[in-house]
Design a protein around this motif. Structure first.
Motif, PDB file in Angstrom:
ATOM      1  N   LEU A  50      21.221 -29.912 -25.181  1.00 40.29           N
ATOM      2  CA  LEU A  50      22.333 -29.998 -26.394  1.00 40.29           C
ATOM      3  C   LEU A  50      23.545 -29.658 -25.758  1.00 40.29           C
ATOM      4  O   LEU A  50      24.709 -30.093 -26.177  1.00 40.29           O
ATOM      5  N   GLY A  51      23.280 -28.318 -25.251  1.00 37.01           N
ATOM      6  CA  GLY A  51      24.546 -27.683 -24.798  1.00 37.01           C
ATOM      7  C   GLY A  51      25.449 -26.977 -25.882  1.00 37.01           C
ATOM      8  O   GLY A  51      26.753 -26.884 -25.768  1.00 37.01           O
ATOM      9  N   VAL A  52      24.776 -26.361 -26.909  1.00 34.28           N
ATOM     10  CA  VAL A  52      25.270 -26.044 -28.018  1.00 34.28           C
ATOM     11  C   VAL A  52      25.826 -24.796 -27.779  1.00 34.28           C
ATOM     12  O   VAL A  52      25.110 -23.818 -27.146  1.00 34.28           O
ATOM     13  N   PRO A  53      27.045 -24.133 -27.821  1.00 35.87           N
ATOM     14  CA  PRO A  53      27.672 -23.084 -27.496  1.00 35.87           C
ATOM     15  C   PRO A  53      26.951 -21.851 -28.095  1.00 35.87           C
ATOM     16  O   PRO A  53      26.518 -21.825 -29.395  1.00 35.87           O
ATOM     17  N   TYR A  54      26.696 -20.684 -27.251  1.00 30.67           N
ATOM     18  CA  TYR A  54      26.380 -19.629 -27.805  1.00 30.67           C
ATOM     19  C   TYR A  54      27.151 -19.036 -28.945  1.00 30.67           C
ATOM     20  O   TYR A  54      28.222 -19.176 -29.151  1.00 30.67           O
ATOM     21  N   GLY A  55      26.407 -18.555 -30.128  1.00 31.37           N
ATOM     22  CA  GLY A  55      27.173 -18.239 -31.339  1.00 31.37           C
ATOM     23  C   GLY A  55      27.571 -19.178 -32.433  1.00 31.37           C
ATOM     24  O   GLY A  55      27.876 -18.878 -33.605  1.00 31.37           O
ATOM     25  N   THR A  56      27.075 -20.615 -31.855  1.00 26.18           N
ATOM     26  CA  THR A  56      27.351 -21.475 -33.003  1.00 26.18           C
ATOM     27  C   THR A  56      26.686 -21.288 -34.060  1.00 26.18           C
ATOM     28  O   THR A  56      25.185 -21.392 -33.933  1.00 26.18           O
TER      29      THR A  56
END
Length: 211
Positions: free
Chosen positions: A32-38
């Motif tokens: 999915l490519g969810v950014p780190y810390g989201t």
């Protein structure tokens, strides 16, 4: 429906709970490519170990659950200090980077969701009867900013098995519910289980205004 779920938790009838993170979450979350810390929203979260899996990968987690038993068990089975406070109509427990908000998902407002940028639904949509699923899809969309990423796992029960919860939510219904506000990508269908149930996995992106 609410009383049925609360009774299941009080009586320990929680066959829907998995004692390990869901394999589809482990297979597909990274893509999915969810950014780190989201921060990740997990509606109707129960005491899912999927929340710990997400937290271990750098995501603050906000789970919403009506059952006090589910929240107490999750906290008891975890590690670390617990803080408790009240926000709006919710009682909140925080352990590490996981917050559990006890209350009705439909009472969770957009001003309380300001930091949320992703979501994960393995057991919320399929826990709701057909008459409530449209309301759920719309409310979820209102809570998420444009571009928010998510993973949804739906379920189809064996032919002729129309009981629930969990309820059958077929692919056509998933598309009907979410296409107005989300871009959907069908990722996989699981092999049917011994009871004939089959899960489908969807990647979702919240559309922007006018898209």
């Amino acid at each position: 429906m609410v009383n049925e779920w609360l009774s299941r938790w009080r009586e320990g009838r929680i066959g829907f709970h998995r004692d390990a993170p869901h394999p589809a979450l482990q297979r597909h979350w990274a893509r999915l490519g969810v950014p780190y810390g989201t921060k990740v929203l997990v509606p109707l979260c129960g005491k899912s170990l999927d929340m710990r899996w997400l937290a271990e990968r750098g995501h603050p987690v906000l789970g919403i659950e009506l059952s006090l038993e589910a929240i107490d068990q999750f906290i008891a089975e975890g590690q670390g200090e617990v803080s408790r406070f009240h926000l709006g109509s919710f009682d909140v427990c925080r352990q590490g980077s996981i917050e559990l908000w006890r209350g009705d998902f439909f009472h969770f407002h957009i001003d309380q969701a300001a930091e949320i940028g992703a979501f994960y639904d393995r057991a919320a949509l399929i826990a709701l009867p057909e008459a409530t699923r449209q309301r759920y899809a719309f409310h979820l969309a209102q809570l998420l900013p444009p571009g928010a990423l998510g993973l949804l796992i739906s379920l189809v029960r064996a032919p002729g098995d129309d009981r629930g919860p969990p309820y059958t939510v077929c692919a056509d219904e998933v598309r009907q519910l979410f296409t107005p506000n989300f871009e959907l990508t069908h990722l996989e269908d699981s092999q049917p289980e011994d009871n004939g149930w089959q899960e489908s996995v969807w990647a979702m992106v919240r559309r922007g205004p006018g898209v």
